[in-house]
Design a protein around this motif. Structure first.
Motif, PDB file in Angstrom:
ATOM      1  N   GLY A 110      46.202  47.830  47.537  1.00 24.53           N
ATOM      2  CA  GLY A 110      44.896  48.406  48.066  1.00 24.53           C
ATOM      3  C   GLY A 110      43.719  48.076  47.703  1.00 24.53           C
ATOM      4  O   GLY A 110      42.879  48.325  48.416  1.00 24.53           O
ATOM      5  N   ASP A 111      43.749  47.138  47.193  1.00 23.84           N
ATOM      6  CA  ASP A 111      42.371  47.255  45.210  1.00 23.84           C
ATOM      7  C   ASP A 111      41.504  45.736  45.414  1.00 23.84           C
ATOM      8  O   ASP A 111      42.165  44.515  46.697  1.00 23.84           O
ATOM      9  N   CYS A 112      40.651  46.411  45.658  1.00 23.00           N
ATOM     10  CA  CYS A 112      38.977  44.709  45.626  1.00 23.00           C
ATOM     11  C   CYS A 112      39.230  44.367  44.752  1.00 23.00           C
ATOM     12  O   CYS A 112      38.012  45.193  44.323  1.00 23.00           O
ATOM     13  N   PHE A 113      38.602  42.720  44.916  1.00 23.36           N
ATOM     14  CA  PHE A 113      37.340  42.538  43.648  1.00 23.36           C
ATOM     15  C   PHE A 113      37.128  41.511  43.741  1.00 23.36           C
ATOM     16  O   PHE A 113      37.143  40.775  44.912  1.00 23.36           O
ATOM     17  N   ASP A 114      35.780  41.105  42.699  1.00 24.33           N
ATOM     18  CA  ASP A 114      35.397  39.614  42.768  1.00 24.33           C
ATOM     19  C   ASP A 114      36.072  39.313  42.003  1.00 24.33           C
ATOM     20  O   ASP A 114      36.291  40.056  40.389  1.00 24.33           O
ATOM     21  N   LEU A 172      35.097  38.122  51.695  1.00 23.61           N
ATOM     22  CA  LEU A 172      36.007  38.840  53.104  1.00 23.61           C
ATOM     23  C   LEU A 172      35.453  40.026  52.813  1.00 23.61           C
ATOM     24  O   LEU A 172      34.996  40.522  52.039  1.00 23.61           O
ATOM     25  N   THR A 173      35.287  40.849  54.982  1.00 21.44           N
ATOM     26  CA  THR A 173      34.759  41.918  54.238  1.00 21.44           C
ATOM     27  C   THR A 173      34.695  42.972  54.980  1.00 21.44           C
ATOM     28  O   THR A 173      35.562  42.445  56.318  1.00 21.44           O
ATOM     29  N   GLY A 174      35.275  43.622  54.354  1.00 20.92           N
ATOM     30  CA  GLY A 174      36.193  45.339  55.331  1.00 20.92           C
ATOM     31  C   GLY A 174      37.630  44.659  54.606  1.00 20.92           C
ATOM     32  O   GLY A 174      37.799  43.988  54.834  1.00 20.92           O
ATOM     33  N   SER A 175      38.143  46.026  54.386  1.00 19.86           N
ATOM     34  CA  SER A 175      39.731  45.374  54.022  1.00 19.86           C
ATOM     35  C   SER A 175      40.968  45.429  55.699  1.00 19.86           C
ATOM     36  O   SER A 175      40.296  45.920  56.204  1.00 19.86           O
ATOM     37  N   LEU A 176      41.239  44.789  55.026  1.00 19.83           N
ATOM     38  CA  LEU A 176      42.615  44.232  55.402  1.00 19.83           C
ATOM     39  C   LEU A 176      43.707  45.005  56.273  1.00 19.83           C
ATOM     40  O   LEU A 176      44.762  44.849  56.762  1.00 19.83           O
ATOM     41  N   ILE A 196      38.273  39.883  36.060  1.00 19.94           N
ATOM     42  CA  ILE A 196      37.841  40.432  37.648  1.00 19.94           C
ATOM     43  C   ILE A 196      37.125  41.474  37.564  1.00 19.94           C
ATOM     44  O   ILE A 196      36.586  42.500  36.504  1.00 19.94           O
ATOM     45  N   ASP A 197      36.432  41.606  38.826  1.00 20.82           N
ATOM     46  CA  ASP A 197      35.675  43.210  38.409  1.00 20.82           C
ATOM     47  C   ASP A 197      35.734  43.538  40.159  1.00 20.82           C
ATOM     48  O   ASP A 197      35.529  43.296  40.816  1.00 20.82           O
ATOM     49  N   GLU A 198      36.963  44.767  40.223  1.00 22.88           N
ATOM     50  CA  GLU A 198      37.013  45.599  41.246  1.00 22.88           C
ATOM     51  C   GLU A 198      35.717  46.047  41.931  1.00 22.88           C
ATOM     52  O   GLU A 198      35.136  47.073  40.941  1.00 22.88           O
ATOM     53  N   VAL A 199      35.746  46.210  43.180  1.00 23.00           N
ATOM     54  CA  VAL A 199      34.818  46.566  44.199  1.00 23.00           C
ATOM     55  C   VAL A 199      35.509  47.282  44.994  1.00 23.00           C
ATOM     56  O   VAL A 199      36.707  47.116  45.572  1.00 23.00           O
ATOM     57  N   PRO A 200      34.591  48.074  46.082  1.00 27.05           N
ATOM     58  CA  PRO A 200      35.147  48.461  46.890  1.00 27.05           C
ATOM     59  C   PRO A 200      35.610  48.214  48.232  1.00 27.05           C
ATOM     60  O   PRO A 200      34.947  46.492  48.481  1.00 27.05           O
ATOM     61  N   CYS A 201      36.080  48.049  48.966  1.00 29.66           N
ATOM     62  CA  CYS A 201      36.914  47.263  49.646  1.00 29.66           C
ATOM     63  C   CYS A 201      36.295  47.025  51.295  1.00 29.66           C
ATOM     64  O   CYS A 201      36.054  46.315  51.894  1.00 29.66           O
ATOM     65  N   SER A 202      35.328  48.185  51.131  1.00 25.01           N
ATOM     66  CA  SER A 202      33.804  48.707  52.615  1.00 25.01           C
ATOM     67  C   SER A 202      32.988  46.995  52.612  1.00 25.01           C
ATOM     68  O   SER A 202      32.736  46.717  53.787  1.00 25.01           O
ATOM     69  N   GLY A 203      32.807  47.108  51.789  1.00 27.67           N
ATOM     70  CA  GLY A 203      31.593  45.523  51.388  1.00 27.67           C
ATOM     71  C   GLY A 203      31.963  44.451  51.274  1.00 27.67           C
ATOM     72  O   GLY A 203      34.003  43.624  51.572  1.00 27.67           O
ATOM     73  N   ARG A 204      31.323  43.112  50.972  1.00 33.42           N
ATOM     74  CA  ARG A 204      31.926  41.665  51.117  1.00 33.42           C
ATOM     75  C   ARG A 204      32.683  41.634  49.484  1.00 33.42           C
ATOM     76  O   ARG A 204      32.382  42.465  47.914  1.00 33.42           O
TER      77      ARG A 204
END
Length: 388
Positions: free
Chosen positions: A135-139, A240-244, A152-160
């Motif tokens: 469930g984590d999103c990252f850049d 990617l944009t938003g959580s899948l 890597i940098d963990e970021v909110p999944c709601s954004g890109r």
């Protein structure tokens, strides 16, 4: 005639100032007594400082060559000065000798560079790929999901974002199984687990694909036993944009029941033999029979579910098409010739992801954008227009 004793505290032999004949003066000074480690007024002889340094370096194995030299110097000084610390000097010399031998061995085998690399990787802390959870999103600073990744940098999944973790697979302990074996396991596990995280495959963007982070031989030595499965974009500089994520945590019970039935049919269709019917008719007949059974069973499962009023009619229409498809698959399984087989095959596929599938999805609040596949540029009949 008696001679008086000389002045001072020393008493001549035969004099007993603290008792009679036979008694011993408790504080009589003996000029021939052996060396004592205690000086005047009871102070202890100091410990050699170089010996202390030799012992510390020997225990730490930080600079083994220096520790060995200090141990030798300490032994020479102790002998000359009468200081204490011989045991520490000897212990420091021995430990430094062992440490020096280990350093030579490490440098000759390349293990030292591996150890340093492992410490460098571990220093990244939560920035390492294996610190990510489902469930984590990252850049990624490089924007690249291929090759080695340390930062890597963990970021909110709601954004890109560059990637979204959909599963973490734990590997057993023991010896490192090798890069090829770990990659094989990652392929098998990650592709099998993607649909459990993104149940609605129609909602997954066409440019999204499966990637994974796997342990290296070096990170394995430091306890890395995780395969991190993730979604990423296949486009150059794509994001990617938003959580899948769409599973039981984000969907309602009706949506889950519908998607489970559709996924079972899709899994059966995915088992189509590589050989054409004219090359291996028996294998294709067997597969068609399996698809017929699964399609019929899932039509029955959909019928047994209580649907909301807004979706009941649409799902019933889809069930009707699924039963018709099941009959065509059954006929294909019994076809004696390849041409006859393909006639029923095409009829059955006309029902797969057709207009009734789209209308049922719309009624249930699911994605209605028909997915494209590598060998399917136009989609099923009616799928594209119905989704608009």
């Amino acid at each position: 005639m008696s001679i008086p004793p000389p002045p001072g505290p020393q008493q001549p032999q035969g004099q007993y100032p603290h008792g009679g004949p036979g008694s011993q003066a408790p504080y009589a000074f003996n000029p021939y007594a052996p060396y004592s480690p205690y000086g005047s007024y009871g102070r202890q002889t100091p410990v050699n400082g170089v010996a202390i340094g030799a012992l510390v370096l020997g225990v730490l194995c930080f600079l083994p060559a220096v520790g060995l030299v200090l141990g030798v110097i300490a032994l020479v000084q102790i002998k000359k000065r009468g200081e204490r610390g011989k045991g520490m000097a000897v212990a420091g010399s021995v430990l430094s000798s062992v440490g020096l031998a280990l350093w030579v061995l490490a440098l000759s085998t390349g293990a030292a560079s591996d150890v340093w690399g492992g410490f460098r990787d571990a220093a990244n802390g939560e920035g390492t790929p294996y610190a990510l959870a489902k469930g984590d999103c990252f850049d990624s600073p490089t924007g690249n999901l291929e090759g080695e990744a340390y930062d890597i940098d963990e970021v909110p999944c709601s954004g890109r974002h560059d990637g979204e973790v959909f599963a973490v697979v734990k590997l057993p302990g023991g010896a490192f199984p090798g890069d090829d074996e770990v990659t094989r396991i990652a392929d098998d596990k990650c592709y099998a687990l993607q649909d459990a995280y993104a149940m609605d495959t129609w909602a997954v963007p066409d440019d999204a694909d499966v990637y994974y982070f796997i342990p290296s031989r070096r990170s394995w030595r430091f306890g890395d036993r995780e395969i991190t499965c993730l979604f990423g974009s296949i486009e150059e500089n794509g994001r990617l944009t938003g959580s899948l994520r769409n599973d039981a945590t984000t969907l309602d019970a009706d949506q889950v029941a519908f998607l489970q039935a559709m996924q079972a049919v899709d899994d059966a269709l995915a088992g189509e033999p590589d050989d054409y019917a004219e090359d291996d008719l028996l294998a294709n007949q067997t597969w068609a029979g399996e698809v017929a059974d699964v399609t019929g069973a899932q039509a029955k499962a959909l019928t047994g579910h209580t649907w909301p009023a807004k979706a009941d009619e649409q799902v019933a229409a889809l069930v009707k098409d699924m039963r018709a498809a099941s009959k065509e698959w059954t006929a294909a399984a019994k076809s004696p010739y390849a041409d006859d087989y393909y006639e029923h095959y095409d009829e059955a596929y006309d029902y797969v992801d057709g207009p009734t599938t789209v209308t049922a999805r719309k009624a249930l609040g699911l994605d209605t954008t028909y997915p494209t596949y590598e060998d399917d540029s136009e989609g099923a009949d009616g799928g594209g227009s119905a989704a608009a």
